[in-house]
Write a protein that holds these residues in place. Sequence first.
Motif, PDB file in Angstrom:
ATOM      1  N   UNK A   1       0.636  -1.330   0.126  1.00  0.00           N
ATOM      2  CA  UNK A   1       0.009  -0.119  -0.001  1.00  0.00           C
ATOM      3  C   UNK A   1       0.846   1.318  -0.043  1.00  0.00           C
ATOM      4  N   UNK A   2       2.163   1.115   0.513  1.00  0.00           N
ATOM      5  CA  UNK A   2       2.918   2.240   0.629  1.00  0.00           C
ATOM      6  C   UNK A   2       4.240   1.821   0.050  1.00  0.00           C
ATOM      7  N   UNK A   3       4.374   1.658  -1.250  1.00  0.00           N
ATOM      8  CA  UNK A   3       5.787   1.272  -1.884  1.00  0.00           C
ATOM      9  C   UNK A   3       6.974   2.382  -1.664  1.00  0.00           C
ATOM     10  N   UNK A   4       6.588   3.605  -1.419  1.00  0.00           N
ATOM     11  CA  UNK A   4       7.880   4.631  -1.482  1.00  0.00           C
ATOM     12  C   UNK A   4       7.946   5.081   0.299  1.00  0.00           C
ATOM     13  N   UNK A   5       7.428   4.390   1.120  1.00  0.00           N
ATOM     14  CA  UNK A   5       7.663   4.769   2.569  1.00  0.00           C
ATOM     15  C   UNK A   5       8.856   3.997   3.037  1.00  0.00           C
ATOM     16  N   UNK A   6       9.919   4.716   3.617  1.00  0.00           N
ATOM     17  CA  UNK A   6      10.949   4.088   4.010  1.00  0.00           C
ATOM     18  C   UNK A   6      10.747   3.484   5.215  1.00  0.00           C
ATOM     19  N   UNK A   7      11.619   2.359   5.567  1.00  0.00           N
ATOM     20  CA  UNK A   7      11.364   1.400   6.679  1.00  0.00           C
ATOM     21  C   UNK A   7      11.350   1.883   8.185  1.00  0.00           C
ATOM     22  N   UNK A   8      12.113   3.279   8.244  1.00  0.00           N
ATOM     23  CA  UNK A   8      11.921   3.497   9.551  1.00  0.00           C
ATOM     24  C   UNK A   8      10.746   4.453   9.797  1.00  0.00           C
ATOM     25  N   UNK A   9      10.008   5.028   8.730  1.00  0.00           N
ATOM     26  CA  UNK A   9       8.664   5.479   9.020  1.00  0.00           C
ATOM     27  C   UNK A   9       7.987   4.529   8.976  1.00  0.00           C
ATOM     28  N   UNK A  10       7.878   3.331   8.252  1.00  0.00           N
ATOM     29  CA  UNK A  10       7.012   2.463   8.309  1.00  0.00           C
ATOM     30  C   UNK A  10       6.812   1.674   9.599  1.00  0.00           C
ATOM     31  N   UNK A  11       8.164   1.440  10.206  1.00  0.00           N
ATOM     32  CA  UNK A  11       8.095   0.945  11.550  1.00  0.00           C
ATOM     33  C   UNK A  11       7.444   1.666  12.470  1.00  0.00           C
TER      34      UNK A  11
END
Length: 348
Positions: free
Chosen positions: A23-33
Amino acid sequence: MAITDLPSTATSLAERWTQFKLDNPKTRIRDAARQLGSSEAELLATQCTGQPDAPVVRLTDDFAALLAEVPTLGRVMALTRNDSVVHERKGPYQKVSIKGAMGLVLGDDIDLRLFMSHWQFGFAVDENGRRSLQFFAADGEAVHKIYLTEDSNAAAHDALVSRYRAAEQSGDLAMQPTPTSAPETPDADIDVAGFREGWRALQDTHDFFGLLRQFGVSRTQALRLGPPELVQRLDNDAIVRGLEAAAASELNIMLFVASRGCIQIHTGPVRRLVATGPWFNVLDPDFNLHLKLEDIAETWLVKKPTTEGLVHSIELYDVQGRNLLLFFGKRKPGIPEQEAWRELVSQL
């Protein structure tokens, strides 16, 4: 998409992470976490399946031995960041030395100070062919990452991962809560006169941290209470004006960015400066810096006495008093500061 919008069938962290990436392919993992109420390390660990094609491999915690072999990888990209600044530097790891809880990497390109007590988890990660070694603190926050480049020795990387592959490849991590900072001592309880006298008597910039501990002051409290002739509050756009002036004059500078487990230092010029939304960026071939300007709460010009004269720095802090970045002119111990740098900071 908010966490509450995720399908009700996505119950495990692994499933939620998979759905989030779709759903959020451009979100970086730090923000996703952060959005998933997790940590980077926990998200990566969900992909430690132990299968030959697993995109994430858990590494042993013998980080000193592993780091000693990183020079075999050749030219890589070192990445250290905090919430507001990302520091990326390309080059080989050279002169790696680790003694107990302290470590050094003293190459001309990659220059690091390592605080090994904060290194808890390590992973080898393959993100659709972009391979890296990533290291995390006990709460799962990243402390340092090493990315392969097109010039890296991929065979040496594969051999290193094979040697340091952990026997247990499950996704279970023994997480610990993020450490909390000690409350700041009230200004009225600080020996301000003694602190200022100690500051004025400094002979080496590295002695400053011992001075803070001696008088029980925080970094930003020290700036508030320090000798008036040695500290000056600046406008928060001083970092942009300073970098632009350094680029225009091709001045060699030093930029320090820290995580809890690593300080990464760029020494040299900066050239291509680009503003993109809330970020101000250095986009040079071997050095990238990404600074979120809106996170700067305080900017200070700081002067520290040494045996070679005053050393001037520009220091950035967020609203919580955490240091975001330190900006110096290029210098080496035993050598006076550049006059061109002193002239630059006098204009800020």
